[in-house]
Scaffold this active site. Structure first.
Site, PDB file in Angstrom:
ATOM      1  N   LEU A 101       0.870  -1.170   0.000  1.00  0.00           N
ATOM      2  CA  LEU A 101       0.000   0.000   0.000  1.00  0.00           C
ATOM      3  C   LEU A 101       0.907   1.220   0.000  1.00  0.00           C
ATOM      4  CD1 LEU A 101      -2.720  -0.959   2.665  1.00  0.00           C
ATOM      5  CD2 LEU A 101      -2.906  -1.081   0.173  1.00  0.00           C
ATOM      6  N   ASP A 102       0.552   2.234  -0.767  1.00  0.00           N
ATOM      7  CA  ASP A 102       1.358   3.451  -0.786  1.00  0.00           C
ATOM      8  C   ASP A 102       1.506   4.008   0.624  1.00  0.00           C
ATOM      9  OD1 ASP A 102       1.535   3.207  -3.505  1.00  0.00           O
ATOM     10  OD2 ASP A 102      -0.015   4.697  -3.937  1.00  0.00           O
ATOM     11  N   LYS A 103       2.520   4.828   0.821  1.00  0.00           N
ATOM     12  CA  LYS A 103       2.823   5.374   2.139  1.00  0.00           C
ATOM     13  C   LYS A 103       1.643   6.139   2.726  1.00  0.00           C
ATOM     14  CE  LYS A 103       6.645   7.739   4.498  1.00  0.00           C
ATOM     15  NZ  LYS A 103       7.938   8.440   4.295  1.00  0.00           N
TER      16      LYS A 103
END
Length: 258
Positions: A101-103
């Site tokens: 998952l993106d930051k």
């Protein structure tokens, strides 16, 4: 398995600390002191004890994490805290996140050391469902929804696979992000539940950009039929139940990828 690796995967110390325990006679195998870190053991049948306490070893472990914002989906990072670090004492050396998952994206992330299951869940040919709750910059038109559900051009060779879009009421308890105060003010038409059957890079954000919109806040709430436990606060995790593991295996069942 080597004895020192066995102890290391149980997080009983660094490699040198584990070797020190063995050489001091603190470790026994089937009741006999083990003095060689290189000693081979059968982790399924041999009884290994530390200071007289028998150790329990499991080949595979499975965790559900409610990923918070600002943490990277990696095993190691020189700058930011990783999702594996959030497991604390349970962070075995062989554990990794299933996908990423993106930051700035929060929500459901699986962590395991079961490479075969991870491969099946991430295989682009299996089309395992991933469901997100997204707050958008502005409301979707029906024409936008139809485009998303038919597949949109995000700059790759082929359009995205058809998605499922549902406009939903906003719920603070579901999102649990630092942007709650901002997102709470949006109208329901700007909050959607989006289910994908693939996992391209930045896919949700790129799909909404393709219909002239923007994601303000994004949270994954389901993966492979497994739903995020609402009792888990951001940063918290727990082991999967037997039933949840069965759900994931069912979602990837079959010998042939389609």
């Amino acid at each position: 398995m080597r004895l020192d690796r066995f102890l290391g995967e149980l997080n009983l110390g660094t490699r040198s600390q584990v070797k020190g325990l063995i050489r001091r006679g603190a470790v026994t195998v089937n009741g006999i002191p083990a003095l060689n870190p290189d000693q081979r053991i059968d982790e399924a049948t041999d009884r290994v004890a530390l200071h007289g306490k028998e150790l329990q070893y499991r080949r595979f472990v499975y965790y559900m994490l409610n990923k918070p914002e600002g943490v990277v989906s990696a095993t190691r990072d020189n700058v930011s805290r990783t999702v594996v670090a959030l497991l604390g004492k349970d962070a075995r050396e062989d554990i990794f996140p299933v996908g990423r998952l993106d930051k700035d994206v929060t929500g459901l992330l699986l962590l395991t050391n079961d490479g075969e299951l991870a491969h099946r869940l991430l295989s682009p040919k299996r089309h395992v469902d991933k469901t997100y709750l997204a707050v958008l910059a502005h409301g979707l038109r029906q024409a936008d929804i139809r485009r998303l559900e038919s597949g949109v051009d995000i700059g790759e060779e082929r359009p995205t696979l058809p998605a499922r879009v549902e406009v939903v009421e906003y719920d603070d308890a579901v999102f649990q992000t630092d942007k709650v105060s901002e997102a709470r003010t949006v109208c329901p038409a700007r909050t959607i539940r989006l289910t994908l059957h693939e996992g391209k890079f930045h896919q949700v954000k790129r799909m909404l950009q393709a219909v002239d919109n923007e994601v303000v806040s994004l949270r994954r709430i389901a993966f492979g039929g497994l739903c995020l436990d609402p009792k888990l606060r951001p940063g918290e995790y727990r082991e999967l139940t037997g039933e949840e593991l069965k759900i994931l295996r069912t979602a990837t069942a079959g010998d042939t990828e389609v």
